[in-house]
Design an enzyme around this catalytic site. Structure first.
Site, PDB file in Angstrom:
ATOM      1  N   HIS A 193       0.852  -1.200   0.000  1.00  0.00           N
ATOM      2  CA  HIS A 193       0.000   0.000   0.000  1.00  0.00           C
ATOM      3  C   HIS A 193       0.882   1.242   0.000  1.00  0.00           C
ATOM      4  CE1 HIS A 193      -0.170   0.620   4.714  1.00  0.00           C
ATOM      5  NE2 HIS A 193       1.048   0.518   4.258  1.00  0.00           N
ATOM      6  N   CYS A 230       5.720   6.729   3.852  1.00  0.00           N
ATOM      7  CA  CYS A 230       4.536   5.960   3.423  1.00  0.00           C
ATOM      8  C   CYS A 230       3.898   6.555   2.174  1.00  0.00           C
ATOM      9  CB  CYS A 230       3.491   5.916   4.535  1.00  0.00           C
ATOM     10  SG  CYS A 230       4.096   5.156   6.031  1.00  0.00           S
ATOM     11  N   HIS A 279       4.809   0.002  -0.518  1.00  0.00           N
ATOM     12  CA  HIS A 279       5.649  -0.851   0.327  1.00  0.00           C
ATOM     13  C   HIS A 279       4.708  -1.868   0.955  1.00  0.00           C
ATOM     14  CE1 HIS A 279       4.015   2.200   3.019  1.00  0.00           C
ATOM     15  NE2 HIS A 279       4.054   1.270   3.943  1.00  0.00           N
ATOM     16  N   HIS A 301       3.480  -5.080   3.936  1.00  0.00           N
ATOM     17  CA  HIS A 301       3.463  -5.594   5.310  1.00  0.00           C
ATOM     18  C   HIS A 301       2.923  -7.014   5.312  1.00  0.00           C
ATOM     19  CE1 HIS A 301       4.179  -1.616   7.051  1.00  0.00           C
ATOM     20  NE2 HIS A 301       3.262  -1.130   6.232  1.00  0.00           N
ATOM     21  N   ASP A 314      -5.014 -10.572   0.016  1.00  0.00           N
ATOM     22  CA  ASP A 314      -3.709 -11.234   0.133  1.00  0.00           C
ATOM     23  C   ASP A 314      -2.920 -11.127  -1.174  1.00  0.00           C
ATOM     24  OD1 ASP A 314      -1.688 -12.709   1.385  1.00  0.00           O
ATOM     25  OD2 ASP A 314      -2.474 -14.599   0.593  1.00  0.00           O
ATOM     26  N   HIS A 315      -1.693 -10.682  -1.050  1.00  0.00           N
ATOM     27  CA  HIS A 315      -0.815 -10.481  -2.207  1.00  0.00           C
ATOM     28  C   HIS A 315      -1.395  -9.506  -3.227  1.00  0.00           C
ATOM     29  CE1 HIS A 315       1.255 -13.798  -0.303  1.00  0.00           C
ATOM     30  NE2 HIS A 315       2.304 -13.477  -1.036  1.00  0.00           N
ATOM     31  N   GLU A 321      -0.506  -4.212  11.700  1.00  0.00           N
ATOM     32  CA  GLU A 321       0.320  -3.894  10.536  1.00  0.00           C
ATOM     33  C   GLU A 321       1.729  -4.448  10.749  1.00  0.00           C
ATOM     34  OE1 GLU A 321       0.372   0.127   8.273  1.00  0.00           O
ATOM     35  OE2 GLU A 321       2.170   0.107   9.529  1.00  0.00           O
TER      36      GLU A 321
END
Lengths: 136, 140
Positions: A14, A33, A39, A41, A79-80, A124
């Site tokens: 994100h 950010c 980037h 998490h 996810d991903h 996070e």
């Protein structure tokens, strides 16, 4: 009333950016950010439901059903993924940890049948998490 | 919409549990090994929970830079690698983790202006944790 918590993990990227603000203001507010390349998490999600224990099954909720709803509504979508570009709610909403908790709640609450959603917690990192209880 | 944000921090400090209101024997009986006159230390895990409406422009309850800045300046920089018994907060209070919770809560409540302080939680060891919400009931 018994509370039951199911944990899940997803990995996603994100970045934080508000198009209504200037590049300088975005940079000041969001710092690193704000990098438009994003980037990532490893998020940990905790979903807590509450309800009375069914005298027949001994369950608050059928865990398999909860797991299926969680997979279908949240993990398959996030996810991903690059949250800003691939999850519709985040096309116009910044995917902060707080907003992810709200979106997960909004996706799950209407789909749960037996038990009532109590809390969505999104980690996070191990040092930072947000909770949402469905409060206005 | 109202959300809750929790951030974890670490600091290490020493302390000795000893009350001037009790005799040596009573102190030893009450605090056991924690009454060792030379003190001992812990790696404290501090959790700070704040709450508030999620700002539509930023998506945040409060900017982490502000929370981290406050906690590092007003708490970590002061308490890390110190002997708690020598600090002004513990001149007249025994530096138990209960009292440490209250002291840290009070520092945040007095000075942190960017979101509502919900609670403070400490893990003194993996086996002990303590929470304080200014006297309010905790939400789990």
């Amino acid at each position: 009333m018994v509370y039951l918590t199911r944990r899940a993990e997803f990995s996603a990227s994100h970045y934080y950016h508000n198009p209504d603000l200037s590049p300088e203001e975005n940079q000041r507010l969001f710092g690193k950010c704000n990098n438009p390349n994003g980037h990532g998490h490893n998020y940990t999600l905790e979903v807590t439901v509450k309800g009375n224990v069914d005298p027949c099954s001994g369950f608050v909720v059928d865990l398999k059903q909860l797991k299926d709803v969680l997979n279908r509504e949240v993990l398959d979508a996030m996810d991903h993924r690059f949250l800003n570009k691939e999850v519709p709610e985040f096309l116009h909403r910044i995917p902060t940890t707080e907003n992810i908790a709200i979106v997960v709640w909004q996706r799950l609450a209407p789909k749960l049948q037996q038990a009532q959603l109590h809390r969505v917690r999104v980690y996070e990192t191990p040092d930072l998490f947000a909770d949402f209880y469905g409060e206005p | 919409m109202k959300a809750y944000l929790t951030r974890r921090y670490m600091f290490s400090a020493s302390h000795r549990l000893h009350s001037d209101a009790m005799s040596e024997a009573e102190n030893a009986a009450t605090y056991g090994k924690c009454n060792n006159p030379h003190g001992h230390g812990h790696n404290y895990m501090l959790e700070v929970t704040v709450s508030g409406p999620v700002d539509e422009a930023t998506g945040m309850v409060c900017n982490l830079v502000d929370l981290d800045g406050f906690v590092h300046t007003k708490i970590i920089d002061r308490f890390d690698l110190q002997n708690l018994n020598t600090m002004p907060e513990f001149v007249s209070a025994v530096p138990t983790t209960e009292n440490l919770c209250i002291a840290i809560y009070d520092i945040l409540r007095r000075g942190f202006r960017f979101a509502h302080l919900e609670k403070v939680r400490f893990e003194e060891t993996m086996m002990n944790s303590f929470e304080y919400a200014g006297g309010a009931e905790l939400r789990h």
